[in-house]
Motif scaffolding. Structure first.
Motif, PDB file in Angstrom:
ATOM      1  N   TRP A 155      18.849 -21.224 -15.787  1.00 24.46           N
ATOM      2  CA  TRP A 155      17.422 -20.904 -15.711  1.00 24.46           C
ATOM      3  C   TRP A 155      16.640 -22.116 -15.222  1.00 24.46           C
ATOM      4  O   TRP A 155      15.740 -21.989 -14.395  1.00 24.46           O
ATOM      5  CB  TRP A 155      16.891 -20.465 -17.085  1.00 24.46           C
ATOM      6  N   MET A 156      16.968 -23.285 -15.730  1.00 23.93           N
ATOM      7  CA  MET A 156      16.211 -24.490 -15.383  1.00 23.93           C
ATOM      8  C   MET A 156      16.390 -24.887 -13.918  1.00 23.93           C
ATOM      9  O   MET A 156      15.577 -25.632 -13.373  1.00 23.93           O
ATOM     10  CB  MET A 156      16.587 -25.645 -16.309  1.00 23.93           C
ATOM     11  N   PHE A 175      15.700 -23.164 -11.576  1.00 23.87           N
ATOM     12  CA  PHE A 175      14.600 -22.543 -10.852  1.00 23.87           C
ATOM     13  C   PHE A 175      13.241 -23.182 -11.154  1.00 23.87           C
ATOM     14  O   PHE A 175      12.216 -22.657 -10.759  1.00 23.87           O
ATOM     15  CB  PHE A 175      14.546 -21.038 -11.183  1.00 23.87           C
ATOM     16  N   GLN A 176      13.249 -24.328 -11.837  1.00 18.03           N
ATOM     17  CA  GLN A 176      11.978 -24.943 -12.234  1.00 18.03           C
ATOM     18  C   GLN A 176      11.150 -25.438 -11.057  1.00 18.03           C
ATOM     19  O   GLN A 176       9.932 -25.506 -11.134  1.00 18.03           O
ATOM     20  CB  GLN A 176      12.204 -26.068 -13.228  1.00 18.03           C
ATOM     21  N   LYS A 177      11.788 -25.769  -9.953  1.00 10.57           N
ATOM     22  CA  LYS A 177      11.041 -26.264  -8.795  1.00 10.57           C
ATOM     23  C   LYS A 177      10.834 -25.180  -7.743  1.00 10.57           C
ATOM     24  O   LYS A 177      10.132 -25.389  -6.762  1.00 10.57           O
ATOM     25  CB  LYS A 177      11.775 -27.450  -8.180  1.00 10.57           C
ATOM     26  N   ARG A 178      11.443 -24.031  -7.949  1.00  6.70           N
ATOM     27  CA  ARG A 178      11.281 -22.909  -7.025  1.00  6.70           C
ATOM     28  C   ARG A 178       9.908 -22.290  -7.190  1.00  6.70           C
ATOM     29  O   ARG A 178       9.427 -22.120  -8.287  1.00  6.70           O
ATOM     30  CB  ARG A 178      12.321 -21.828  -7.328  1.00  6.70           C
ATOM     31  N   PHE A 193      13.221 -12.230 -12.168  1.00 13.56           N
ATOM     32  CA  PHE A 193      12.646 -13.536 -11.848  1.00 13.56           C
ATOM     33  C   PHE A 193      13.515 -14.353 -10.902  1.00 13.56           C
ATOM     34  O   PHE A 193      13.057 -14.816  -9.858  1.00 13.56           O
ATOM     35  CB  PHE A 193      12.378 -14.350 -13.124  1.00 13.56           C
ATOM     36  N   ARG A 194      14.770 -14.554 -11.266  1.00 14.81           N
ATOM     37  CA  ARG A 194      15.599 -15.468 -10.461  1.00 14.81           C
ATOM     38  C   ARG A 194      15.848 -14.920  -9.061  1.00 14.81           C
ATOM     39  O   ARG A 194      15.816 -15.679  -8.093  1.00 14.81           O
ATOM     40  CB  ARG A 194      16.900 -15.770 -11.187  1.00 14.81           C
ATOM     41  N   ALA A 195      16.060 -13.615  -8.935  1.00 10.22           N
ATOM     42  CA  ALA A 195      16.276 -13.043  -7.605  1.00 10.22           C
ATOM     43  C   ALA A 195      14.999 -13.102  -6.767  1.00 10.22           C
ATOM     44  O   ALA A 195      15.024 -13.514  -5.603  1.00 10.22           O
ATOM     45  CB  ALA A 195      16.751 -11.608  -7.728  1.00 10.22           C
ATOM     46  N   LEU A 230       3.264 -12.304 -13.606  1.00 11.42           N
ATOM     47  CA  LEU A 230       4.206 -12.693 -14.657  1.00 11.42           C
ATOM     48  C   LEU A 230       5.329 -13.573 -14.113  1.00 11.42           C
ATOM     49  O   LEU A 230       5.754 -14.519 -14.782  1.00 11.42           O
ATOM     50  CB  LEU A 230       4.762 -11.449 -15.356  1.00 11.42           C
ATOM     51  N   ILE A 231       5.805 -13.292 -12.908  1.00 15.80           N
ATOM     52  CA  ILE A 231       6.839 -14.147 -12.301  1.00 15.80           C
ATOM     53  C   ILE A 231       6.280 -15.553 -12.070  1.00 15.80           C
ATOM     54  O   ILE A 231       6.949 -16.555 -12.342  1.00 15.80           O
ATOM     55  CB  ILE A 231       7.384 -13.530 -10.994  1.00 15.80           C
ATOM     56  N   LEU A 232       5.046 -15.641 -11.601  1.00 19.19           N
ATOM     57  CA  LEU A 232       4.429 -16.957 -11.400  1.00 19.19           C
ATOM     58  C   LEU A 232       4.238 -17.679 -12.734  1.00 19.19           C
ATOM     59  O   LEU A 232       4.379 -18.904 -12.804  1.00 19.19           O
ATOM     60  CB  LEU A 232       3.104 -16.818 -10.659  1.00 19.19           C
ATOM     61  N   PHE A 233       3.951 -16.931 -13.799  1.00 19.49           N
ATOM     62  CA  PHE A 233       3.817 -17.555 -15.117  1.00 19.49           C
ATOM     63  C   PHE A 233       5.169 -18.090 -15.602  1.00 19.49           C
ATOM     64  O   PHE A 233       5.237 -19.194 -16.148  1.00 19.49           O
ATOM     65  CB  PHE A 233       3.228 -16.569 -16.136  1.00 19.49           C
ATOM     66  N   VAL A 234       6.257 -17.342 -15.389  1.00 14.78           N
ATOM     67  CA  VAL A 234       7.585 -17.831 -15.773  1.00 14.78           C
ATOM     68  C   VAL A 234       7.904 -19.108 -15.006  1.00 14.78           C
ATOM     69  O   VAL A 234       8.420 -20.077 -15.571  1.00 14.78           O
ATOM     70  CB  VAL A 234       8.677 -16.760 -15.525  1.00 14.78           C
ATOM     71  N   SER A 235       7.560 -19.127 -13.743  1.00 23.23           N
ATOM     72  CA  SER A 235       7.779 -20.323 -12.925  1.00 23.23           C
ATOM     73  C   SER A 235       7.013 -21.518 -13.489  1.00 23.23           C
ATOM     74  O   SER A 235       7.550 -22.636 -13.580  1.00 23.23           O
ATOM     75  CB  SER A 235       7.345 -20.019 -11.492  1.00 23.23           C
ATOM     76  N   ASP A 236       5.761 -21.294 -13.893  1.00 20.42           N
ATOM     77  CA  ASP A 236       4.967 -22.366 -14.494  1.00 20.42           C
ATOM     78  C   ASP A 236       5.564 -22.822 -15.825  1.00 20.42           C
ATOM     79  O   ASP A 236       5.549 -24.009 -16.143  1.00 20.42           O
ATOM     80  CB  ASP A 236       3.526 -21.926 -14.700  1.00 20.42           C
ATOM     81  N   CYS A 237       6.103 -21.874 -16.598  1.00 20.77           N
ATOM     82  CA  CYS A 237       6.740 -22.219 -17.882  1.00 20.77           C
ATOM     83  C   CYS A 237       7.949 -23.123 -17.657  1.00 20.77           C
ATOM     84  O   CYS A 237       8.114 -24.145 -18.346  1.00 20.77           O
ATOM     85  CB  CYS A 237       7.187 -20.960 -18.617  1.00 20.77           C
ATOM     86  N   LEU A 238       8.802 -22.763 -16.707  1.00 27.57           N
ATOM     87  CA  LEU A 238       9.990 -23.567 -16.430  1.00 27.57           C
ATOM     88  C   LEU A 238       9.595 -24.951 -15.907  1.00 27.57           C
ATOM     89  O   LEU A 238      10.216 -25.955 -16.265  1.00 27.57           O
ATOM     90  CB  LEU A 238      10.904 -22.857 -15.439  1.00 27.57           C
TER      91      LEU A 238
END
Length: 180
Positions: free
Chosen positions: A165-166, A168-171, A51-53, A73-81
């Protein structure tokens, strides 16, 4: 430098709905997903590891059906953050778990729906039955992903989400969002 792709693109005998892989996962959550070997990494582990990379990239070349699932799934993690970061104060682990579980089971668009953000890259399910199966599978995977994300966010035991982790919340991966 190219983005990181799923190592599960070449898995044999994987069911596909539309052009997205239905990969086995390690889970105790009820649903249609095939069960994975508990000793090997599944698509959820891969999503959290990459995710982060990958969230630093604006372009992503799709090399197989597992990459399509990885993107969702990466887009979902982004939405979660983003959801956790939008709260006034950092949520406790319990509050974050409730928030993300609610987000994971909320109604969401799937490929073929008019409001799905990436319809140009995804084939719609062949039938209504396949579409319902895909929705149930993605709901189960999103629930498991949210649970494992919470474990990683609160791994240090401080009661606050990890700043690593946080950050990346706006990425936005590929400058997109699922709109959850």
């Amino acid at each position: 430098m190219p983005a990181y792709h799923s190592s599960l693109n070449e898995e044999p005998d994987v069911r596909q709905v539309g052009n997205m892989s239905i990969l086995p996962i390690k889970t105790k959550i009820r649903g249609p997903a095939p069960l994975a070997d508990p000793n090997s990494a599944d698509i959820i582990d891969e999503t959290l590891d990459l995710f982060r990379a990958n969230s630093l990239f604006r372009n992503f070349e799709i090399k197989g059906p597992a990459d399509r699932l990885l993107i969702v799934l990466i887009l979902f993690v982004s939405d979660c953050l983003a959801k956790l970061g939008s709260q006034r104060s950092p949520p406790s682990q319990l509050e974050a778990g409730k928030t993300l579980n609610t987000l994971s089971v909320d109604n969401f668009p799937i490929p073929g729906d008019a409001n799905f953000a990436l319809n140009a890259h995804y084939a719609p399910p062949q039938s209504r039955v396949d579409g319902e199966y895909l929705r149930q599978y993605l709901t189960q995977v999103r629930q498991e992903l949210a649970a494992r994300l919470i474990e990683r966010l609160y791994m240090d035991g401080s009661g606050k989400p990890s700043k690593w982790w946080m950050a990346f919340q706006k990425r936005r991966f590929m400058n997109r969002s699922l709109g959850s």
